[in-house]
Design a protein around this motif. Structure first.
Motif, mmCIF file in Angstrom:
data_model
loop_
_atom_site.group_PDB
_atom_site.id
_atom_site.type_symbol
_atom_site.label_atom_id
_atom_site.label_comp_id
_atom_site.label_asym_id
_atom_site.label_seq_id
_atom_site.Cartn_x
_atom_site.Cartn_y
_atom_site.Cartn_z
ATOM 1 N N ALA A 81 0.834 -1.205 0.000
ATOM 2 C CA ALA A 81 0.000 0.000 0.000
ATOM 3 C C ALA A 81 0.872 1.260 0.000
ATOM 4 O O ALA A 81 0.618 2.203 -0.764
ATOM 5 C CB ALA A 81 -0.928 -0.001 1.211
ATOM 6 N N GLN A 82 1.896 1.276 0.839
ATOM 7 C CA GLN A 82 2.792 2.435 0.871
ATOM 8 C C GLN A 82 3.552 2.572 -0.443
ATOM 9 O O GLN A 82 3.724 3.680 -0.960
ATOM 10 C CB GLN A 82 3.792 2.298 2.025
ATOM 11 N N ALA A 83 4.008 1.462 -0.989
ATOM 12 C CA ALA A 83 4.737 1.491 -2.258
ATOM 13 C C ALA A 83 3.847 2.020 -3.375
ATOM 14 O O ALA A 83 4.295 2.802 -4.219
ATOM 15 C CB ALA A 83 5.261 0.103 -2.596
ATOM 16 N N ALA A 84 2.586 1.633 -3.374
ATOM 17 C CA ALA A 84 1.645 2.111 -4.402
ATOM 18 C C ALA A 84 1.437 3.615 -4.289
ATOM 19 O O ALA A 84 1.380 4.321 -5.300
ATOM 20 C CB ALA A 84 0.316 1.375 -4.272
ATOM 21 N N ILE A 85 1.346 4.113 -3.070
ATOM 22 C CA ILE A 85 1.194 5.561 -2.860
ATOM 23 C C ILE A 85 2.425 6.301 -3.368
ATOM 24 O O ILE A 85 2.316 7.304 -4.079
ATOM 25 C CB ILE A 85 0.943 5.871 -1.367
ATOM 26 N N ILE A 86 3.605 5.796 -3.032
ATOM 27 C CA ILE A 86 4.852 6.435 -3.475
ATOM 28 C C ILE A 86 4.948 6.421 -4.992
ATOM 29 O O ILE A 86 5.279 7.430 -5.625
ATOM 30 C CB ILE A 86 6.070 5.760 -2.819
ATOM 31 N N ARG A 87 4.638 5.290 -5.586
ATOM 32 C CA ARG A 87 4.681 5.203 -7.056
ATOM 33 C C ARG A 87 3.708 6.170 -7.715
ATOM 34 O O ARG A 87 4.042 6.825 -8.689
ATOM 35 C CB ARG A 87 4.379 3.777 -7.507
ATOM 36 N N SER A 88 2.514 6.291 -7.155
ATOM 37 C CA SER A 88 1.533 7.214 -7.747
ATOM 38 C C SER A 88 2.003 8.665 -7.622
ATOM 39 O O SER A 88 1.786 9.473 -8.523
ATOM 40 C CB SER A 88 0.156 7.025 -7.109
ATOM 41 N N LEU A 89 2.663 8.984 -6.523
ATOM 42 C CA LEU A 89 3.198 10.348 -6.356
ATOM 43 C C LEU A 89 4.317 10.617 -7.351
ATOM 44 O O LEU A 89 4.440 11.727 -7.875
ATOM 45 C CB LEU A 89 3.707 10.554 -4.932
ATOM 46 N N LEU A 90 5.138 9.614 -7.615
ATOM 47 C CA LEU A 90 6.247 9.784 -8.562
ATOM 48 C C LEU A 90 5.753 9.930 -10.000
ATOM 49 O O LEU A 90 6.406 10.577 -10.814
ATOM 50 C CB LEU A 90 7.205 8.607 -8.462
ATOM 51 N N MET A 91 4.608 9.343 -10.296
ATOM 52 C CA MET A 91 4.094 9.381 -11.660
ATOM 53 C C MET A 91 3.399 10.694 -11.996
ATOM 54 O O MET A 91 3.090 10.967 -13.132
ATOM 55 C CB MET A 91 3.130 8.214 -11.902
ATOM 56 N N GLN A 92 3.162 11.533 -11.005
ATOM 57 C CA GLN A 92 2.478 12.806 -11.244
ATOM 58 C C GLN A 92 3.383 13.829 -11.844
ATOM 59 O O GLN A 92 4.505 13.913 -11.710
ATOM 60 C CB GLN A 92 1.888 13.360 -9.948
#
Length: 92
Positions: A81-92
């Motif tokens: 869950a944390q990794a998914a949040i970090i990845r989504s932030l990086l993709m912005q």
């Protein structure tokens, strides 16, 4: 067909870099480089500015590689869950 060649030659002439453009680029690079920013531009050769620019770019590449490695390690130690949040932030 000759008009095509003529346009091609004209475009080729316009795409050449002028001495003024080179001097302008060297001047801008000189202002950006932290290592030589405080040295008067008349005391630094264009070759030195270009060499320092290459060195600076290499150091930035190393820094990006280090940060990428650290981020990968961080993502490997977090839950999904944390990794998914970090990845989504990086993709912005």
């Amino acid at each position: 067909m000759s008009s095509r060649r003529s346009r091609s030659r004209q475009a080729g002439n316009n795409s050449r870099i002028t001495d003024d453009q080179i001097n302008d680029l060297v001047s801008k690079l000189h202002q950006l480089l932290p290592e030589i920013r405080n040295v008067h531009s008349d005391k630094v050769s264009a070759a030195k500015v270009l060499q320092e620019t290459c060195n600076y770019i290499r150091s930035l590449h190393r820094e990006v590689d280090d940060l990428s490695e650290r981020l990968s390690e961080l993502l490997a130690t977090t839950d999904n869950a944390q990794a998914a949040i970090i990845r989504s932030l990086l993709m912005q």
